[in-house]
Design an enzyme around this catalytic site. Sequence first.
Site, PDB file in Angstrom:
ATOM      1  N   ASP A  78       0.838  -1.207   0.000  1.00 59.06           N
ATOM      2  CA  ASP A  78       0.000   0.000   0.000  1.00 59.06           C
ATOM      3  C   ASP A  78       0.868   1.251   0.000  1.00 59.06           C
ATOM      4  OD1 ASP A  78       0.881  -0.558   2.654  1.00 59.06           O
ATOM      5  OD2 ASP A  78      -0.632   0.811   3.434  1.00 59.06           O
ATOM      6  N   GLU A 139       0.237  -1.227   5.540  1.00 53.56           N
ATOM      7  CA  GLU A 139       1.341  -0.858   6.435  1.00 53.56           C
ATOM      8  C   GLU A 139       1.153   0.580   6.918  1.00 53.56           C
ATOM      9  OE1 GLU A 139       5.325   0.742   7.576  1.00 53.56           O
ATOM     10  OE2 GLU A 139       3.970   1.441   6.037  1.00 53.56           O
TER      11      GLU A 139
HETATM   12 ZN   LIG Z   1       6.793   2.291   3.962  1.00 52.80          ZN
END
Ligand SMILES: [Zn+2]
Length: 372
Positions: A78, A139
């Site tokens: 992401d 993340e």
């Molecule tokens: Zn990163």
Amino acid sequence: MINNARILDTFLTLVTTDSKTKQEGRMADLLQSRLEAMGFTVERDNAGELIGGETGNIIARLKGTRSTETLLLCAHMDRVNPGIGIKPQVKDGIITSDGTTILAADDCAGLAAILEGIQSALEQGIDRPDIEVVFTIAEEGGLNGSKHLDYSKLTAKQAFIIDSSTPVGTVVNQAPAQTKLTYRIIGKAAHGGVEPEKGVNALIVAAHALTRMKLGRIDEETTANIGLAQGGAATNIVMETFEMKGDARSLVMEKMEAQVAHMTEVFEKTAAEFGARVEADIQFAYGPVNLKPGDVVLERAFAAIRRVGLHPELRATGGGSDANLFNTKGIQACNLGTGYRGAHSLKESIPVSELEKIGAVVYALIQEYAAL
Ligand SMILES: [Zn+2]
């Protein structure tokens, strides 16, 4: 060692493949097909279902030519906003966006390095260990992919996260644990003009508590912060509830826990003194990265960095990464400098030379693990 033209091409393909937190589906499909083309067995865990995302984490494995130890490589799929429709520009050896979006070198640089390091090793037929690859979702904004990763599917004892904004050659060995905190003081509402003596002002209670509390820099390894606050209903009502949000961080779990206990105790004692009460919501987010020189994962990272002719250096950071979760779950993990700069901003960039170097470091990790 690696194919410099191809890693740049892969990087540009990845950044122009739209992705965002919880919407990593297209990116995951692309990465899965690349991994399968190299012979990996690829599966996805159920982390996506658990957090309401399009896809789970990718977990892939490839049998080695040598049965040494398993090498685990990890990067995240992401990216932060605005990261859709990225138009990368390469000028004077530096890659940037066109200025209207981020570049997403965080973490397409890590993804590209892992793909290229492995592909080059396969093409050149060098010895290689068993390799596990984890590409995480979500993340950004809380490490929610690695938090829900199915660790039972992994066999590696060390992991290399390719996702630090430090120069290639640096190794992040220290990053604090974090606990997220919400404290809500509940006093008593009353009309501020007619009968204020019947009320208990939650903000006054909070103010007293905060002045009695250790906050900010607690010691070299520990910090605590209240960063958000809100309360009140109207100017003429004694404030009934006042809510504060913050976090406590430390390189040492016990110190973080002690700080949280201290804050909760001060809020509770002060509230009781004033005839108020406190509701505490304490959420452990993740444990620390706290590796010492000599730890196996650092030794291997250093050896790989030296193999590509760089001088390895340790770094400490104040932020979290997937490395925090791997360490929390018992897999020793460090975060490798990837060379991107200005992450999470429209000015994000990465030198082509850094991209090539981090690809070479991945290749060198394969050599290192095969030679154990
Ligand atoms: Zn990163």
